[in-house]
Design an enzyme around this catalytic site. Structure first.
Site, PDB file in Angstrom:
ATOM      1  CE  LYS A  58      63.262  61.854 -31.028  1.00  0.00           C
ATOM      2  NZ  LYS A  58      64.294  61.545 -30.387  1.00  0.00           N
ATOM      3  CE1 TYR A  75      62.910  64.456 -33.744  1.00  0.00           C
ATOM      4  CE2 TYR A  75      61.100  65.497 -32.202  1.00  0.00           C
ATOM      5  CZ  TYR A  75      62.608  64.774 -31.905  1.00  0.00           C
ATOM      6  OH  TYR A  75      62.848  65.002 -30.901  1.00  0.00           O
TER       7      TYR A  75
END
Ligand code: NAP
Length: 230
Positions: free
Chosen positions: A150, A146
């Site tokens: 990002k 994740y």
């Protein structure tokens, strides 16, 4: 009439943004995969906006992104909200190639392709909103896939902001801390949902940034919970 394209509007933050931005002079192009949930978003916003168009496509696949682009068609849009996202949360030793690639597809490649397609035809004074995360700035144990996605979107966003500045297009990056949405339902562990930010507060921040005068860019907004972040 203004045309707003919001990805991941079937639930959570994307739905809250759709609800917040619905207006009489607004056509909302709402994307998701779950057609039942998308229909619920439609029901919530339809009485308050000019028209709602639902776009159901899987953004993990290039073909899904291409189909979405084709369905939006040639009529320009006035706002792109890159919101759809997935979170694979587990030790990096356990992340499968499929999970990694899905994360890259939904969280990085889809916003890249959508921005590449729609930004060139955005009118001056319009905006691109990217829903990033505090995980775009810091690493967290078990969130490597994740955070990777990002961080990557952060680099892309910062760079295109400079490329689009001369055309008076604003790139607004939103960095929420833990927000109480269904994304947490599939993440193992006990999470203090009552301490999390409400998706409505994220949507209000987006609306506030968009409401600034066209020559003012409120470029980065971090939202954290005073009840304590995770
Ligand atoms: P959510 O409630 O799980 O909603 C995620 C949205 O993304 C849904 O509309 C979902 O569509 C869509 N999506 C997921 N995978 C997709 C795929 N393969 N193809 C197309 N659409 C897909 O999550 P959320 O919390 O609202 O997250 C929205 C954004 O905020 C994400 O980018 C997330 O990283 C970011 N964010 C969330 C938090 C948080 O704590 N919640 C914090 C910081 C940043 P369907 O359900 O219809 O498949």
């Amino acid at each position: 009439m203004r045309r707003y394209l919001i990805t991941g509007a079937s639930r959570g933050i994307g739905r809250a943004i759709a609800e917040k931005l619905a207006g009489e002079d607004t056509v909302l192009l709402l994307h998701g995969r779950d057609t039942v949930a998308l229909a619920q978003t439609r029901k919530a916003v339809e009485p308050r906006c000019a028209r709602v168009i639902l776009l159901a496509h899987d953004l993990a696949k290039h073909s899904g992104v291409s189909d979405l682009i084709a369905e939006v068609g040639n009529e320009p849009i006035d706002l792109l909200v890159n919101n759809a996202g997935v979170a694979v949360v587990k030790p990096f030793t356990e992340i499968t190639t499929i999970e990694w690639e899905q994360t890259v597809g939904v969280n990085i490649t889809a916003p890249f392709l959508l921005t590449q397609r729609f930004a060139p035809r955005l009118p001056p004074g319009s905006s691109i909103v990217n829903i990033l995360s505090v995980a775009a700035k810091s690493g967290f144990a078990n969130w490597s896939a994740y955070c990777m996605s990002k961080f990557a979107l952060e680099g892309f966003s910062q760079s295109i902001r400079e490329e689009l500045r001369d055309r008076k297009i604003r790139v607004i990056n939103i960095y929420p801390a833990a927000t109480d949405t269904e994304i947490w339902d599939s993440i193992q562990g006990k999470w203090p949902r009552q301490k999390m930010i409400s998706p409505k507060d994220i949507a209000s921040a987006v609306a506030y940034a968009l409401s600034r005068p066209a020559d003012v860019a409120l470029e980065n907004i971090t939202l954290s919970s005073l009840a304590g972040n995770l």
